[in-house]
Design a protein around this motif. Structure first.
Motif, PDB file in Angstrom:
ATOM      1  N   ALA A   1       0.865  -1.398  -0.204  1.00 51.82           N
ATOM      2  CA  ALA A   1      -0.238  -0.144  -0.246  1.00 51.82           C
ATOM      3  C   ALA A   1       0.502   1.397   0.051  1.00 51.82           C
ATOM      4  O   ALA A   1       1.786   1.378   0.457  1.00 51.82           O
ATOM      5  CB  ALA A   1      -0.886  -0.090   1.360  1.00 51.82           C
ATOM      6  N   CYS A   2       0.241   2.208  -0.561  1.00 50.34           N
ATOM      7  CA  CYS A   2       0.682   3.613  -0.746  1.00 50.34           C
ATOM      8  C   CYS A   2       1.307   4.490   0.491  1.00 50.34           C
ATOM      9  O   CYS A   2      -0.104   4.042   0.807  1.00 50.34           O
ATOM     10  CB  CYS A   2       1.104   3.985  -2.068  1.00 50.34           C
ATOM     11  SG  CYS A   2      -0.531   5.213  -2.098  1.00 50.34           S
ATOM     12  N   PRO A   3       2.073   4.800   0.893  1.00 51.39           N
ATOM     13  CA  PRO A   3       1.708   6.210   2.453  1.00 51.39           C
ATOM     14  C   PRO A   3       0.755   6.835   2.088  1.00 51.39           C
ATOM     15  O   PRO A   3       0.165   7.156   2.978  1.00 51.39           O
ATOM     16  CB  PRO A   3       3.587   6.640   2.636  1.00 51.39           C
ATOM     17  CG  PRO A   3       3.556   6.857   1.067  1.00 51.39           C
ATOM     18  CD  PRO A   3       3.537   5.324  -0.178  1.00 51.39           C
ATOM     19  N   GLY A   4       0.015   7.248   0.787  1.00 50.94           N
ATOM     20  CA  GLY A   4      -0.827   8.179   0.071  1.00 50.94           C
ATOM     21  C   GLY A   4       0.010   9.331   0.282  1.00 50.94           C
ATOM     22  O   GLY A   4       0.946   9.813   1.119  1.00 50.94           O
ATOM     23  N   CYS A   5      -0.228  10.600  -0.479  1.00 47.50           N
ATOM     24  CA  CYS A   5       0.079  11.767   0.172  1.00 47.50           C
ATOM     25  C   CYS A   5      -0.724  13.451  -0.554  1.00 47.50           C
ATOM     26  O   CYS A   5      -2.564  12.275  -0.852  1.00 47.50           O
ATOM     27  CB  CYS A   5       1.489  12.030  -0.856  1.00 47.50           C
ATOM     28  SG  CYS A   5       0.975  12.044  -2.384  1.00 47.50           S
ATOM     29  N   GLY A   6      -0.954  14.047  -0.673  1.00 47.73           N
ATOM     30  CA  GLY A   6      -1.338  15.552  -0.750  1.00 47.73           C
ATOM     31  C   GLY A   6      -2.011  14.988  -2.268  1.00 47.73           C
ATOM     32  O   GLY A   6      -3.116  15.759  -3.316  1.00 47.73           O
ATOM     33  N   ARG A   7      -2.311  14.230  -3.099  1.00 42.46           N
ATOM     34  CA  ARG A   7      -2.766  13.745  -4.397  1.00 42.46           C
ATOM     35  C   ARG A   7      -3.681  12.875  -3.768  1.00 42.46           C
ATOM     36  O   ARG A   7      -4.625  12.989  -4.651  1.00 42.46           O
ATOM     37  CB  ARG A   7      -1.753  12.931  -5.416  1.00 42.46           C
ATOM     38  CG  ARG A   7      -0.796  13.632  -5.947  1.00 42.46           C
ATOM     39  CD  ARG A   7       0.050  12.826  -7.266  1.00 42.46           C
ATOM     40  NE  ARG A   7       0.436  13.536  -7.728  1.00 42.46           N
ATOM     41  CZ  ARG A   7       0.885  13.765  -8.753  1.00 42.46           C
ATOM     42  NH1 ARG A   7      -0.752  13.916  -9.632  1.00 42.46           N
ATOM     43  NH2 ARG A   7       1.077  14.380  -9.559  1.00 42.46           N
ATOM     44  N   THR A   8      -3.723  12.181  -2.466  1.00 40.24           N
ATOM     45  CA  THR A   8      -5.326  11.700  -2.598  1.00 40.24           C
ATOM     46  C   THR A   8      -5.390  11.995  -0.933  1.00 40.24           C
ATOM     47  O   THR A   8      -4.737  11.975   0.315  1.00 40.24           O
ATOM     48  CB  THR A   8      -5.193  10.316  -2.079  1.00 40.24           C
ATOM     49  OG1 THR A   8      -6.268   9.891  -1.902  1.00 40.24           O
ATOM     50  CG2 THR A   8      -3.670   9.538  -1.742  1.00 40.24           C
ATOM     51  N   THR A   9      -7.425  12.962  -0.750  1.00 41.05           N
ATOM     52  CA  THR A   9      -6.903  13.488   0.124  1.00 41.05           C
ATOM     53  C   THR A   9      -7.931  12.578   1.012  1.00 41.05           C
ATOM     54  O   THR A   9      -8.295  12.427   2.228  1.00 41.05           O
ATOM     55  CB  THR A   9      -7.756  14.953   0.154  1.00 41.05           C
ATOM     56  OG1 THR A   9      -8.764  14.725  -0.935  1.00 41.05           O
ATOM     57  CG2 THR A   9      -6.765  15.713  -0.561  1.00 41.05           C
TER      58      THR A   9
ATOM     59  N   VAL B   1      -2.822  -1.903  -3.030  1.00 38.45           N
ATOM     60  CA  VAL B   1      -3.803  -1.018  -2.700  1.00 38.45           C
ATOM     61  C   VAL B   1      -3.328   0.536  -2.683  1.00 38.45           C
ATOM     62  O   VAL B   1      -2.480   0.452  -2.421  1.00 38.45           O
ATOM     63  CB  VAL B   1      -4.641  -1.392  -1.589  1.00 38.45           C
ATOM     64  CG1 VAL B   1      -5.439  -0.163  -1.419  1.00 38.45           C
ATOM     65  CG2 VAL B   1      -5.261  -2.889  -1.315  1.00 38.45           C
ATOM     66  N   MET B   2      -3.159   0.919  -3.824  1.00 36.32           N
ATOM     67  CA  MET B   2      -2.533   2.172  -4.187  1.00 36.32           C
ATOM     68  C   MET B   2      -3.918   3.290  -4.353  1.00 36.32           C
ATOM     69  O   MET B   2      -5.127   2.632  -4.089  1.00 36.32           O
ATOM     70  CB  MET B   2      -2.266   2.507  -5.743  1.00 36.32           C
ATOM     71  CG  MET B   2      -1.005   0.992  -5.514  1.00 36.32           C
ATOM     72  SD  MET B   2       0.379   1.373  -4.314  1.00 36.32           S
ATOM     73  CE  MET B   2       1.457   2.285  -4.780  1.00 36.32           C
ATOM     74  N   GLY B   3      -3.180   4.393  -4.116  1.00 39.71           N
ATOM     75  CA  GLY B   3      -3.562   6.036  -3.982  1.00 39.71           C
ATOM     76  C   GLY B   3      -4.144   6.375  -5.086  1.00 39.71           C
ATOM     77  O   GLY B   3      -4.703   7.243  -4.745  1.00 39.71           O
ATOM     78  N   CYS B   4      -3.247   6.227  -6.000  1.00 42.12           N
ATOM     79  CA  CYS B   4      -3.629   7.142  -7.328  1.00 42.12           C
ATOM     80  C   CYS B   4      -2.909   7.171  -8.705  1.00 42.12           C
ATOM     81  O   CYS B   4      -2.106   5.877  -8.423  1.00 42.12           O
ATOM     82  CB  CYS B   4      -3.423   8.510  -6.908  1.00 42.12           C
ATOM     83  SG  CYS B   4      -1.766   9.357  -7.280  1.00 42.12           S
ATOM     84  N   ILE B   5      -2.874   7.608  -9.416  1.00 45.81           N
ATOM     85  CA  ILE B   5      -1.945   7.052 -11.016  1.00 45.81           C
ATOM     86  C   ILE B   5      -0.733   7.205 -10.704  1.00 45.81           C
ATOM     87  O   ILE B   5      -0.664   6.012 -11.846  1.00 45.81           O
ATOM     88  CB  ILE B   5      -3.468   7.696 -12.211  1.00 45.81           C
ATOM     89  CG1 ILE B   5      -2.620   7.252 -13.260  1.00 45.81           C
ATOM     90  CG2 ILE B   5      -2.882   9.334 -12.435  1.00 45.81           C
ATOM     91  CD1 ILE B   5      -4.031   7.992 -14.423  1.00 45.81           C
ATOM     92  N   VAL B   6      -0.562   7.985  -9.913  1.00 47.47           N
ATOM     93  CA  VAL B   6       1.170   8.125 -10.260  1.00 47.47           C
ATOM     94  C   VAL B   6       1.890   6.880 -10.011  1.00 47.47           C
ATOM     95  O   VAL B   6       2.539   6.164 -11.247  1.00 47.47           O
ATOM     96  CB  VAL B   6       1.739   8.871  -8.867  1.00 47.47           C
ATOM     97  CG1 VAL B   6       3.091   8.916  -9.012  1.00 47.47           C
ATOM     98  CG2 VAL B   6       0.871  10.312  -9.678  1.00 47.47           C
ATOM     99  N   ASN B   7       1.652   5.992  -9.344  1.00 47.12           N
ATOM    100  CA  ASN B   7       2.196   4.522  -8.923  1.00 47.12           C
ATOM    101  C   ASN B   7       1.264   4.063  -8.769  1.00 47.12           C
ATOM    102  O   ASN B   7       2.243   2.459  -8.815  1.00 47.12           O
ATOM    103  CB  ASN B   7       3.028   4.704  -7.686  1.00 47.12           C
ATOM    104  CG  ASN B   7       4.374   5.742  -7.818  1.00 47.12           C
ATOM    105  OD1 ASN B   7       5.298   5.627  -8.915  1.00 47.12           O
ATOM    106  ND2 ASN B   7       4.366   6.222  -6.870  1.00 47.12           N
ATOM    107  N   GLY B   8      -0.320   3.655  -8.432  1.00 49.51           N
ATOM    108  CA  GLY B   8      -0.946   2.759  -8.669  1.00 49.51           C
ATOM    109  C   GLY B   8      -1.127   2.055  -9.766  1.00 49.51           C
ATOM    110  O   GLY B   8      -1.167   0.679  -9.093  1.00 49.51           O
ATOM    111  N   PRO B   9      -1.736   2.099 -11.078  1.00 51.41           N
ATOM    112  CA  PRO B   9      -1.443   0.889 -11.652  1.00 51.41           C
ATOM    113  C   PRO B   9      -0.661   0.318 -12.237  1.00 51.41           C
ATOM    114  O   PRO B   9       0.166  -1.062 -12.190  1.00 51.41           O
ATOM    115  CB  PRO B   9      -1.687   2.005 -13.327  1.00 51.41           C
ATOM    116  CG  PRO B   9      -2.150   2.831 -13.065  1.00 51.41           C
ATOM    117  CD  PRO B   9      -1.743   3.691 -11.873  1.00 51.41           C
TER     118      PRO B   9
HETATM  119  S1  SF4 Z   1       0.548   6.481  -5.515  1.00 48.30           S
HETATM  120 FE1  SF4 Z   1      -0.312   8.694  -5.721  1.00 48.30          FE
HETATM  121  S2  SF4 Z   1      -1.944   8.668  -3.394  1.00 48.30           S
HETATM  122 FE2  SF4 Z   1      -0.167   6.935  -3.151  1.00 48.30          FE
HETATM  123  S3  SF4 Z   1       1.757   8.002  -2.440  1.00 48.30           S
HETATM  124 FE3  SF4 Z   1       2.279   7.900  -4.843  1.00 48.30          FE
HETATM  125  S4  SF4 Z   1       1.815   9.663  -6.022  1.00 48.30           S
HETATM  126 FE4  SF4 Z   1       0.612   9.800  -3.279  1.00 48.30          FE
END
Ligand code: SF4
Length: 430
Positions: free
Chosen positions: A312-320, A356-364
């Motif tokens: 799982a990614c740590p989450g960041c400002g791209r996912t609120t 389980v990823m938070g956004c399109i940057v590294n998710g796919p």
């Molecule tokens: S995958 Fe998206 S939400 Fe998750 S840490 Fe990377 S940039 Fe932030």
């Protein structure tokens, strides 16, 4: 810039092979091998009153179901010794065959002699050479415990601890040290005393007739660098199987980090055949947490695989939103909860990777590296969550039930891959 033509492929780091001899700890048909080429074993210890046989049996079962392959219980009084066979009986009735280790201090020689059913119901005895008796009683009482191990064909752990180090031995080594031309510092003498106490006790047990492969050693201290120094030397000087753990590791993050740091360094060097993480539970925290941490250490090092891993990614400002945090936790909790059943029903399931990823940057990308993954929408993205299975985009989830549907997809994937069930993804797509 391109790589040099003379560059060699970079090999993945891996723990060095271990070189200890193998001990066997058995209950009935169940044999847990420790040392040699056996997997590094996870063990734990109850914190119930052993006299409370039912409460203790329940906690042992919980620890075993969480993945503990040996469970140690306190045997400190005649009442506790009398409860041990009853605890064993309760576990056998529940179908739980995990071997039990009796933890003895001060009166183990008497309890193992006067309560033969206790001696027989245990699979291993922990003997602390610093607490077996003083003066001329020490060898006799130590001998009585070794006699019991030989009579009942049990393994022993000779477990030295710096909190209860043999004071006569330490005083003798301090005295000898003071006569050196260049005396060692007190810490070095203490290291020597820990190792000497363990190895000399083991040799004495062997002289009495206990086989070397019935002996496991430990020298526990509570400082990370102390533990590393002591175990490196202990492993250099003997080939007994080694029980590894940081004693009194502490609470919460501190206990987890200190144990992980110390154990990982030693395990990577091929030192340690069975581990315990001695966490102080936080109020309300399950005792099984120490098993979870020990298992995670071995899994992170690539030494064992216990449960499917959730990336799982740590989450960041791209996912609120907290949606992906909740989904990651929900999936992780769910996979762990299913493992006691899945381990039997779906052999090999523990090796799968879920993302389980938070956004399109590294998710796919991360989801494609996993066996099954979901990339949730970040801020400003369309409210859709693509699901990837075996590296390919399989479907897209939308709406308010993404968590539930993804869990069903994971369920279906596991049933199909490990149990031959029809693909659940197809059913969802229809
Ligand atoms: S995958 Fe998206 S939400 Fe998750 S840490 Fe990377 S940039 Fe932030």
């Amino acid at each position: 810039m391109t790589g040099s033509s003379t560059a060699m492929p970079i090999a993945m780091a891996a723990p060095l092979p271990r070189r200890s001899r193998q001990a066997k700890i058995a209950w009935g048909e169940r044999v847990v091998t420790v040392g040699g080429d056996a997997p590094v074993r996870v063990q734990s210890m109850t914190n119930t009153d052993t006299v409370d046989a039912i409460g203790t049996a329940i906690q042992i079962k919980e620890l075993a179901q969480a993945g503990s392959e040996l469970v140690r219980i306190t045997v400190n009084t005649p009442e506790a010794a009398a409860a041990v066979p009853y605890i064993r009986e309760q576990l056998d009735r529940m179908g739980e065959t995990v071997p039990l280790v009796g933890d003895f201090h001060y009166n183990g020689h008497r309890l193992l002699t006067e309560f033969p059913d206790c001696a027989q119901a245990l699979s291993k005895y922990r003997i602390n050479p610093g607490n077996v008796g003083k003066g001329d009683k020490r060898d006799k009482q130590f001998g009585q415990m070794i006699d019991a191990a030989m009579r009942w064909d049990k393994a022993v752990r000779i477990g030295v601890n710096w909190g209860s180090l043999d004071q006569e031995l330490l005083a003798g080594l301090m005295d000898a040290n003071s006569k050196r031309a260049q005396p060692w510092d007190a810490r070095q003498v203490m290291y020597e005393a820990l190792i000497t106490s363990a190895i000399e006790s083991a040799r004495r047990a062997e002289q009495m007739g206990l086989k070397g492969d019935q002996i496991i050693l430990s020298c526990k201290v509570s400082g990370v660098q102390d533990l590393i120094a002591v175990y490196r030397e202990l492993a250099r000087r003997c080939d007994y199987a080694l029980h590894l753990g940081l004693t009194e590791a502490g609470m919460g993050t501190k206990g987890v980090v200190a144990s992980t740091t110390a154990l990982s360094i030693l395990l990577q060097e091929g030192i340690g055949d069975t581990i315990r993480v001695s966490l102080t539970p936080q109020p309300g925290e399950a005792r099984t947490q120490e098993v979870v941490v020990a298992s995670e250490i071995l899994q992170a090092l690539g030494l064992r695989v216990f449960v499917p891993s959730v990336t799982a990614c740590p989450g960041c400002g791209r996912t609120t939103s907290t949606t992906f945090q909740e989904l990651a936790k929900q999936i992780d909790d769910y996979l762990r909860a299913q493992m006691p059943v899945w381990r039997v029903r779906y052999p090999g399931v523990e090796k799968i990777k879920v993302a389980v990823m938070g956004c399109i940057v590294n998710g796919p990308g991360e989801s494609k590296h996993a066996d099954i993954g979901i990339s949730l929408p970040g801020t400003g993205e369309a409210p859709a969550a693509p699901v990837f299975i075996d590296g390919e985009k399989a479907l897209t989830l939308r709406g308010d039930n993404i968590a539930r549907e993804f869990q069903d997809i994971v369920d279906g994937y596991i049933a199909r891959r490990f149990g031959g069930a029809a693909p659940v993804v197809d059913a969802i797509q229809k």
